[in-house]
Write a protein that holds these residues in place. Structure first.
Motif, PDB file in Angstrom:
ATOM      1  N   ASP A 182      -1.421  14.018   9.415  1.00  0.00           N
ATOM      2  CA  ASP A 182      -0.669  13.174   8.490  1.00  0.00           C
ATOM      3  C   ASP A 182       0.740  12.895   9.016  1.00  0.00           C
ATOM      4  N   GLN A 183       1.335  13.867   9.688  1.00  0.00           N
ATOM      5  CA  GLN A 183       2.678  13.668  10.236  1.00  0.00           C
ATOM      6  C   GLN A 183       2.668  12.628  11.354  1.00  0.00           C
ATOM      7  N   MET A 184       1.647  12.665  12.212  1.00  0.00           N
ATOM      8  CA  MET A 184       1.549  11.673  13.289  1.00  0.00           C
ATOM      9  C   MET A 184       1.379  10.271  12.716  1.00  0.00           C
ATOM     10  N   LEU A 185       0.524  10.146  11.717  1.00  0.00           N
ATOM     11  CA  LEU A 185       0.303   8.842  11.123  1.00  0.00           C
ATOM     12  C   LEU A 185       1.556   8.311  10.440  1.00  0.00           C
ATOM     13  N   ALA A 186       2.287   9.191   9.768  1.00  0.00           N
ATOM     14  CA  ALA A 186       3.533   8.777   9.118  1.00  0.00           C
ATOM     15  C   ALA A 186       4.572   8.336  10.144  1.00  0.00           C
ATOM     16  N   GLN A 187       4.551   8.956  11.317  1.00  0.00           N
ATOM     17  CA  GLN A 187       5.504   8.601  12.368  1.00  0.00           C
ATOM     18  C   GLN A 187       5.139   7.250  13.003  1.00  0.00           C
ATOM     19  N   PHE A 188       3.864   7.020  13.288  1.00  0.00           N
ATOM     20  CA  PHE A 188       3.447   5.798  13.966  1.00  0.00           C
ATOM     21  C   PHE A 188       3.275   4.611  13.028  1.00  0.00           C
ATOM     22  N   TYR A 189       2.947   4.873  11.758  1.00  0.00           N
ATOM     23  CA  TYR A 189       2.711   3.806  10.792  1.00  0.00           C
ATOM     24  C   TYR A 189       3.548   4.062   9.539  1.00  0.00           C
ATOM     25  N   PRO A 190       4.860   3.863   9.628  1.00  0.00           N
ATOM     26  CA  PRO A 190       5.708   4.134   8.464  1.00  0.00           C
ATOM     27  C   PRO A 190       5.396   3.193   7.308  1.00  0.00           C
ATOM     28  N   GLY A 191       5.395   3.780   6.113  1.00  0.00           N
ATOM     29  CA  GLY A 191       5.168   2.998   4.916  1.00  0.00           C
ATOM     30  C   GLY A 191       3.712   2.701   4.611  1.00  0.00           C
ATOM     31  N   MET A 192       2.815   3.198   5.440  1.00  0.00           N
ATOM     32  CA  MET A 192       1.384   2.939   5.239  1.00  0.00           C
ATOM     33  C   MET A 192       0.729   4.200   4.682  1.00  0.00           C
ATOM     34  N   PRO A 193       0.005   4.103   3.580  1.00  0.00           N
ATOM     35  CA  PRO A 193      -0.653   5.295   3.009  1.00  0.00           C
ATOM     36  C   PRO A 193      -1.729   5.839   3.961  1.00  0.00           C
ATOM     37  N   ASN A 194      -1.808   7.160   4.044  1.00  0.00           N
ATOM     38  CA  ASN A 194      -2.762   7.785   4.961  1.00  0.00           C
ATOM     39  C   ASN A 194      -4.213   7.490   4.584  1.00  0.00           C
ATOM     40  N   GLY A 195      -4.503   7.406   3.316  1.00  0.00           N
ATOM     41  CA  GLY A 195      -5.863   7.078   2.892  1.00  0.00           C
ATOM     42  C   GLY A 195      -6.284   5.690   3.372  1.00  0.00           C
ATOM     43  N   PHE A 196      -5.372   4.738   3.300  1.00  0.00           N
ATOM     44  CA  PHE A 196      -5.667   3.394   3.787  1.00  0.00           C
ATOM     45  C   PHE A 196      -5.865   3.393   5.297  1.00  0.00           C
ATOM     46  N   LEU A 197      -5.048   4.167   6.008  1.00  0.00           N
ATOM     47  CA  LEU A 197      -5.200   4.259   7.464  1.00  0.00           C
ATOM     48  C   LEU A 197      -6.544   4.869   7.842  1.00  0.00           C
ATOM     49  N   ARG A 198      -6.994   5.853   7.095  1.00  0.00           N
ATOM     50  CA  ARG A 198      -8.311   6.458   7.369  1.00  0.00           C
ATOM     51  C   ARG A 198      -9.425   5.446   7.104  1.00  0.00           C
ATOM     52  N   PHE A 199      -9.265   4.646   6.052  1.00  0.00           N
ATOM     53  CA  PHE A 199     -10.247   3.587   5.774  1.00  0.00           C
ATOM     54  C   PHE A 199     -10.297   2.576   6.918  1.00  0.00           C
ATOM     55  N   ILE A 200      -9.129   2.150   7.395  1.00  0.00           N
ATOM     56  CA  ILE A 200      -9.063   1.219   8.521  1.00  0.00           C
ATOM     57  C   ILE A 200      -9.687   1.854   9.759  1.00  0.00           C
ATOM     58  N   ALA A 201      -9.484   3.151   9.957  1.00  0.00           N
ATOM     59  CA  ALA A 201     -10.060   3.847  11.109  1.00  0.00           C
ATOM     60  C   ALA A 201     -11.581   3.799  11.071  1.00  0.00           C
ATOM     61  N   VAL A 202     -12.157   4.051   9.919  1.00  0.00           N
ATOM     62  CA  VAL A 202     -13.617   3.990   9.790  1.00  0.00           C
ATOM     63  C   VAL A 202     -14.101   2.568  10.058  1.00  0.00           C
ATOM     64  N   CYS A 203     -13.397   1.574   9.541  1.00  0.00           N
ATOM     65  CA  CYS A 203     -13.769   0.175   9.783  1.00  0.00           C
ATOM     66  C   CYS A 203     -13.680  -0.172  11.274  1.00  0.00           C
ATOM     67  N   GLU A 204     -12.648   0.319  11.950  1.00  0.00           N
ATOM     68  CA  GLU A 204     -12.508   0.051  13.380  1.00  0.00           C
ATOM     69  C   GLU A 204     -13.620   0.707  14.186  1.00  0.00           C
ATOM     70  N   ILE A 205     -13.979   1.923  13.847  1.00  0.00           N
ATOM     71  CA  ILE A 205     -15.047   2.610  14.569  1.00  0.00           C
ATOM     72  C   ILE A 205     -16.388   1.916  14.337  1.00  0.00           C
ATOM     73  N   LEU A 206     -16.676   1.566  13.100  1.00  0.00           N
ATOM     74  CA  LEU A 206     -17.922   0.849  12.811  1.00  0.00           C
ATOM     75  C   LEU A 206     -17.930  -0.532  13.466  1.00  0.00           C
ATOM     76  N   GLY A 207     -16.781  -1.192  13.484  1.00  0.00           N
ATOM     77  CA  GLY A 207     -16.686  -2.491  14.155  1.00  0.00           C
ATOM     78  C   GLY A 207     -16.902  -2.378  15.652  1.00  0.00           C
ATOM     79  N   ALA A 208     -16.373  -1.327  16.252  1.00  0.00           N
ATOM     80  CA  ALA A 208     -16.578  -1.101  17.685  1.00  0.00           C
ATOM     81  C   ALA A 208     -18.051  -0.883  17.990  1.00  0.00           C
ATOM     82  N   LEU A 209     -18.713  -0.109  17.156  1.00  0.00           N
ATOM     83  CA  LEU A 209     -20.153   0.104  17.342  1.00  0.00           C
ATOM     84  C   LEU A 209     -20.927  -1.198  17.119  1.00  0.00           C
TER      85      LEU A 209
END
Length: 149
Positions: A51-78
């Motif tokens: 959570d600290q890394m995500l807050a540092q790289f993506y300020p102002g973005m909720p971690n839950g939303f970032l995890r959702f985007i991560a799942v979408c990116e992985i599924l999109g890559a596949l």
């Protein structure tokens, strides 16, 4: 371009593929593999990062939303490479590219607002390459009347 796609459609009946079609196919596969690797890396970073890394790289973005985007990116890559490799459900490739395009447009807007135009170059390139794949693989799409499985 349409004559290239028409000649590509006729390849299943034993016709020889034109050099143009082969070059286009190879280029699309190179872009697809590059983008898939890029999205797997970025999605993995967002999904498994602290959570600290995500807050540092993506300020102002909720971690839950970032995890959702991560799942979408992985599924999109596949979705970019999987259907073409197994030669089933190939209509998922242009659909995955369109979904990743939407994500990258959001990333461009976020980067411009938070960091300025220079930081938006990388997501902009990702958006353009996603659009190229969506356009180049449109003959695999089911919404154009071609149902390939």
């Amino acid at each position: 371009m349409s004559d290239v796609l028409q000649s590509q459609e006729g390849t299943g009946s034993g016709q020889k593929r034109s050099r143009k079609v082969v070059v286009m196919t190879v280029l699309l596969w190179v872009v697809q593999v590059f983008l898939a690797a890029n999205f797997l890396f970025a999605g993995g970073f967002k999904l498994f990062g602290t959570d600290q890394m995500l807050a540092q790289f993506y300020p102002g973005m909720p971690n839950g939303f970032l995890r959702f985007i991560a799942v979408c990116e992985i599924l999109g890559a596949l979705g970019l490479v999987g259907p073409g490799i197994v030669r089933r459900w190939r209509w998922l490739t242009p659909l995955a590219a369109c979904g990743l395009l939407v994500i990258m447009v959001g990333a461009v807007v976020y980067s411009v607002v938070m960091f300025g135009w220079m930081m938006a170059i990388s997501p902009l390139v990702g958006a353009v390459l996603s659009a190229v794949i969506a356009y180049g693989r449109r003959d695999w799409g089911f919404w154009w009347g071609q149902t390939q499985s």
